[in-house]
Design a protein around this motif. Sequence first.
Motif, mmCIF file in Angstrom:
data_model
loop_
_atom_site.group_PDB
_atom_site.id
_atom_site.type_symbol
_atom_site.label_atom_id
_atom_site.label_comp_id
_atom_site.label_asym_id
_atom_site.label_seq_id
_atom_site.Cartn_x
_atom_site.Cartn_y
_atom_site.Cartn_z
ATOM 1 N N GLN A 1 45.198 66.830 18.733
ATOM 2 C CA GLN A 1 44.542 68.070 18.582
ATOM 3 C C GLN A 1 45.465 69.328 18.437
ATOM 4 O O GLN A 1 45.035 70.182 17.624
ATOM 5 N N LYS A 2 46.743 68.925 18.954
ATOM 6 C CA LYS A 2 47.812 69.985 18.589
ATOM 7 C C LYS A 2 48.339 70.140 17.430
ATOM 8 O O LYS A 2 49.214 70.673 17.209
ATOM 9 N N LYS A 3 48.123 68.855 16.715
ATOM 10 C CA LYS A 3 48.673 68.709 15.337
ATOM 11 C C LYS A 3 50.242 68.311 15.329
ATOM 12 O O LYS A 3 50.883 68.798 14.445
ATOM 13 N N TYR A 4 50.460 67.899 16.464
ATOM 14 C CA TYR A 4 51.714 67.306 16.589
ATOM 15 C C TYR A 4 52.195 65.698 16.133
ATOM 16 O O TYR A 4 53.247 65.363 16.069
ATOM 17 N N PHE A 5 51.122 65.281 16.154
ATOM 18 C CA PHE A 5 50.900 63.674 16.057
ATOM 19 C C PHE A 5 51.501 63.356 14.613
ATOM 20 O O PHE A 5 50.735 63.643 13.663
ATOM 21 N N ASN A 6 52.283 62.292 14.610
ATOM 22 C CA ASN A 6 52.595 61.871 13.268
ATOM 23 C C ASN A 6 52.479 60.347 13.084
ATOM 24 O O ASN A 6 51.750 59.909 12.412
ATOM 25 N N ASN A 7 52.982 59.623 14.081
ATOM 26 C CA ASN A 7 52.925 58.195 14.063
ATOM 27 C C ASN A 7 52.351 57.587 15.253
ATOM 28 O O ASN A 7 53.007 58.281 16.244
#
Length: 248
Positions: A83-89
Motif C-alpha cells: 500500500q505504501k509502494k515500498y514493496f519490491n520483492n
Amino acid sequence: SNFQSAVVFPNKISTEQQSLMLVKRLLAVAVSCITYLRGIFPESAYGTRYMDDVCVKILREDKNCPGSTQLVKWMLGCYDALQKKYFNNYWICLQTITECYHFKFKYTHNGPLLDFSSENKRNDSTITCADTKKASILLIRKIYVLMQNLSPLPDDVCLTMKLFYYDEVTPSDYQPPGFKEGECEGMIFEGEPMYLNVGEVPTPFHMLKVKVTTEKQRMENVDKSILKHGETNVPLRMLRVDRDDPEE
C-alpha cells in the motif's frame, strides 16, 4: 477477514485502489495455493473460495495451526508495504533452500512501470480488466500445474519469508507489522538451482510477477513438455526457464 475474500474482478480497473485490492487478493490466493498444494498446513487451515469460476483454497487463521496464523499476519504486513509502494520483492523460502517462490511488484505514481518481455509489448493504456483477469487465472492454473509436478517436500520443512524494498522511497527504519530487519541479503541454495518464470499479471497501476526457484534434480522427473515454451494447451504451456535475468 479481508484476507479471506477471493479475487473479484471489477468491470473496469479505473483507480489505483481497485488495482491494489486486486493485487493483494491475488497475492493471498497465490500464497495460499502454494502452501496448500505443497502440504504445508492441514486442510482445516483453509477455506474454499472462487476466483471467477476457478475453485481456490484460501488460508485462514486456524487456532489449532499457529503456523497458518503467523503466515496470515505476515501477509497483512506485506499488504502494508504494498500500500505504501515500498514493496519490491517478496520471497517465500522452504528449507535451506529447497524451493523459493519470488513475487515481484512494480508500480509508479502515475500508472504502471511496464517491462513486459518483447513478446508482450503493448501500450499501458490498453490493459483492460479482461487482460488482468485472463492473466490472473492463468497464473493460478500454472501454479497448480507446477505444484503437482514438484517432488514432495521433506517432512521437517520450514517456511520463511523475506521482503525487499525500493530503497529510494522506503524510510530506513520502516518494517511492516510482523517483520524485523533481516540479517543477511543473500540465500544459500542446496543443489543446482533452476529458475522458472511462472507468470505475470498486469493492471493499469501494478505489475505482479511470480518466479520459482527449485533444485534442478527435483525437476528432472517432470514431463519435459511442460517446460517447452509455446505449447497450445493452456495450463501446460506454462513455465519458461529463466536462463539469465538481467534484473536479478
